[in-house]
Motif scaffolding. Structure first.
Motif, PDB file in Angstrom:
ATOM      1  N   SER A  46       0.824  -1.206   0.000  1.00 61.78           N
ATOM      2  CA  SER A  46       0.000   0.000   0.000  1.00 61.78           C
ATOM      3  C   SER A  46       0.860   1.258   0.000  1.00 61.78           C
ATOM      4  O   SER A  46       1.980   1.257   0.527  1.00 61.78           O
ATOM      5  CB  SER A  46      -0.904  -0.002   1.234  1.00 61.78           C
ATOM      6  N   PRO A  47       0.356   2.356  -0.545  1.00 64.71           N
ATOM      7  CA  PRO A  47       1.138   3.595  -0.613  1.00 64.71           C
ATOM      8  C   PRO A  47       1.617   4.084   0.755  1.00 64.71           C
ATOM      9  O   PRO A  47       2.705   4.662   0.859  1.00 64.71           O
ATOM     10  CB  PRO A  47       0.164   4.594  -1.242  1.00 64.71           C
ATOM     11  N   MET A  49       2.817   2.506   3.068  1.00 66.62           N
ATOM     12  CA  MET A  49       3.998   1.780   3.537  1.00 66.62           C
ATOM     13  C   MET A  49       5.283   2.328   2.929  1.00 66.62           C
ATOM     14  O   MET A  49       6.381   1.895   3.295  1.00 66.62           O
ATOM     15  CB  MET A  49       3.864   0.287   3.228  1.00 66.62           C
ATOM     16  N   LEU A  50       5.170   3.242   1.990  1.00 67.46           N
ATOM     17  CA  LEU A  50       6.337   3.861   1.355  1.00 67.46           C
ATOM     18  C   LEU A  50       6.772   5.091   2.151  1.00 67.46           C
ATOM     19  O   LEU A  50       5.942   5.732   2.800  1.00 67.46           O
ATOM     20  CB  LEU A  50       6.001   4.264  -0.084  1.00 67.46           C
ATOM     21  N   PRO A  51       8.062   5.449   2.114  1.00 70.85           N
ATOM     22  CA  PRO A  51       9.164   4.756   1.439  1.00 70.85           C
ATOM     23  C   PRO A  51       9.638   3.552   2.240  1.00 70.85           C
ATOM     24  O   PRO A  51       9.378   3.454   3.446  1.00 70.85           O
ATOM     25  CB  PRO A  51      10.256   5.831   1.380  1.00 70.85           C
ATOM     26  N   LEU A  52      10.330   2.657   1.576  1.00 68.67           N
ATOM     27  CA  LEU A  52      10.807   1.439   2.234  1.00 68.67           C
ATOM     28  C   LEU A  52      12.209   1.670   2.809  1.00 68.67           C
ATOM     29  O   LEU A  52      13.174   0.998   2.456  1.00 68.67           O
ATOM     30  CB  LEU A  52      10.803   0.280   1.235  1.00 68.67           C
ATOM     31  N   ASP A  53      12.289   2.616   3.703  1.00 66.95           N
ATOM     32  CA  ASP A  53      13.572   2.967   4.309  1.00 66.95           C
ATOM     33  C   ASP A  53      14.136   1.793   5.103  1.00 66.95           C
ATOM     34  O   ASP A  53      13.427   1.174   5.908  1.00 66.95           O
ATOM     35  CB  ASP A  53      13.414   4.173   5.229  1.00 66.95           C
ATOM     36  N   GLY A  54      15.396   1.500   4.860  1.00 64.04           N
ATOM     37  CA  GLY A  54      16.058   0.449   5.616  1.00 64.04           C
ATOM     38  C   GLY A  54      15.708  -0.959   5.184  1.00 64.04           C
ATOM     39  O   GLY A  54      16.165  -1.930   5.794  1.00 64.04           O
ATOM     40  N   VAL A  86       5.475   7.623  -6.475  1.00 64.02           N
ATOM     41  CA  VAL A  86       6.702   7.672  -7.276  1.00 64.02           C
ATOM     42  C   VAL A  86       7.788   8.430  -6.522  1.00 64.02           C
ATOM     43  O   VAL A  86       8.950   8.004  -6.459  1.00 64.02           O
ATOM     44  CB  VAL A  86       6.423   8.312  -8.650  1.00 64.02           C
ATOM     45  N   ARG A  87       7.423   9.540  -5.925  1.00 63.46           N
ATOM     46  CA  ARG A  87       8.389  10.335  -5.158  1.00 63.46           C
ATOM     47  C   ARG A  87       8.954   9.528  -3.988  1.00 63.46           C
ATOM     48  O   ARG A  87      10.122   9.689  -3.601  1.00 63.46           O
ATOM     49  CB  ARG A  87       7.719  11.611  -4.643  1.00 63.46           C
ATOM     50  N   LEU A  88       8.133   8.637  -3.453  1.00 64.18           N
ATOM     51  CA  LEU A  88       8.539   7.829  -2.303  1.00 64.18           C
ATOM     52  C   LEU A  88       9.205   6.514  -2.701  1.00 64.18           C
ATOM     53  O   LEU A  88       9.479   5.679  -1.831  1.00 64.18           O
ATOM     54  CB  LEU A  88       7.326   7.556  -1.406  1.00 64.18           C
ATOM     55  N   GLY A  89       9.428   6.333  -4.003  1.00 60.49           N
ATOM     56  CA  GLY A  89      10.252   5.207  -4.420  1.00 60.49           C
ATOM     57  C   GLY A  89       9.582   4.084  -5.174  1.00 60.49           C
ATOM     58  O   GLY A  89      10.224   3.069  -5.458  1.00 60.49           O
ATOM     59  N   ALA A  90       8.313   4.215  -5.535  1.00 60.89           N
ATOM     60  CA  ALA A  90       7.646   3.156  -6.288  1.00 60.89           C
ATOM     61  C   ALA A  90       8.192   3.065  -7.705  1.00 60.89           C
ATOM     62  O   ALA A  90       8.390   4.087  -8.363  1.00 60.89           O
ATOM     63  CB  ALA A  90       6.137   3.385  -6.326  1.00 60.89           C
ATOM     64  N   ALA A 119       0.639  10.283 -16.630  1.00 65.85           N
ATOM     65  CA  ALA A 119       1.504  11.464 -16.591  1.00 65.85           C
ATOM     66  C   ALA A 119       2.276  11.551 -15.276  1.00 65.85           C
ATOM     67  O   ALA A 119       3.375  12.107 -15.231  1.00 65.85           O
ATOM     68  CB  ALA A 119       0.672  12.727 -16.797  1.00 65.85           C
ATOM     69  N   ALA A 120       1.697  10.972 -14.228  1.00 66.88           N
ATOM     70  CA  ALA A 120       2.354  10.984 -12.913  1.00 66.88           C
ATOM     71  C   ALA A 120       3.303   9.816 -12.727  1.00 66.88           C
ATOM     72  O   ALA A 120       4.066   9.783 -11.759  1.00 66.88           O
ATOM     73  CB  ALA A 120       1.296  10.958 -11.812  1.00 66.88           C
TER      74      ALA A 120
END
Length: 225
Positions: A46-47, A49-54, A86-90, A119-120
């Motif tokens: 799910s969105p 849960m982003l970003p997947l840091d670590g 996308v900004r968070l790494g997807a 577009a996004a």
């Protein structure tokens, strides 16, 4: 790919999925570790849960969802959600269409909605998959949904969220979707795929990606490499 792929071959087309509302960061970390061990193409989360840091994903990609699970969000909202993901790494975004537009015959509006999310999620670096909820559609609606997705520049059409009461993927829907997109788009089968035999049936019908949560059980039925 053959219709009876080996364990490694099958793993490479699986989006290892965890979309339960109660999912925690620890659950996602465990999902990622198992996906890495199994060699799946991606994890789908799910969105929120982003970003997947670590989280060590290795070669595993990051997939998320948009407008999930109902699709009854405005196109602007869906595009904003996709852009944030996308900004968070997807790497990949699976969006749910507004089925009401399709059923009302507003195919141009549906195409515009998908195009806004496209577009996004810039091509070709990132992939956009369009969830049409095929079990809730007539054959004509499935075809029209696939055409709208293609016209809007999507990379894949996808059968289901796995949350709709009408059901998940079916061999018939996958065959129809694959015939409609003619190899120009990928076809992701998702919803109700819980064993190797069903996975193989979806691949034979034309699926090029599988979205599953029962990954280990499915792969356990596959022949060794």
């Amino acid at each position: 790919m053959t219709t009876q792929p080996t364990r490694a071959e099958l793993a490479r087309i699986i989006d290892h999925t965890l979309l339960s509302p109660e999912t925690t960061a620890a659950d996602v970390a465990a999902l990622a570790a198992r996906a890495k061990d199994l060699g799946t193409w991606s994890i789908c989360v799910s969105p929120a849960m982003l970003p997947l840091d670590g989280v060590d994903l290795g070669q595993v990609h990051t997939c998320t969802v948009c407008g999930f699970p109902s699709g009854k969000h405005t196109a602007t909202t869906k595009a904003a959600e996709a852009a944030e993901s996308v900004r968070l790494g997807a790497d990949e975004v699976d969006m749910v269409i507004n089925i009401g537009l399709l059923r009302a015959g507003l195919d141009e509006d549906l195409t515009a909605e998908i195009a806004a999310v496209r577009a996004a999620v810039p091509a070709p670096a990132l992939l956009l998959k369009v969830i049409i909820e095929s079990a809730a559609l007539t054959d004509d609606e499935i075809v029209r949904a696939c055409r709208a997705a293609e016209a809007a520049g999507a990379d894949f059409v996808k059968t289901s969220t796995g949350f709709h009461p009408a059901g998940g993927a079916s061999v018939h829907a996958v065959e129809l979707m694959a015939a409609t997109v003619g190899g120009r788009l990928g076809v992701k089968a998702s919803g109700g795929i819980r064993d190797y035999a069903t996975a193989c049936a979806m691949i034979e019908a034309g699926a090029t990606r599988l979205g599953v949560s029962a990954t280990e059980k499915i792969l356990a039925g596959a022949p060794e490499d």
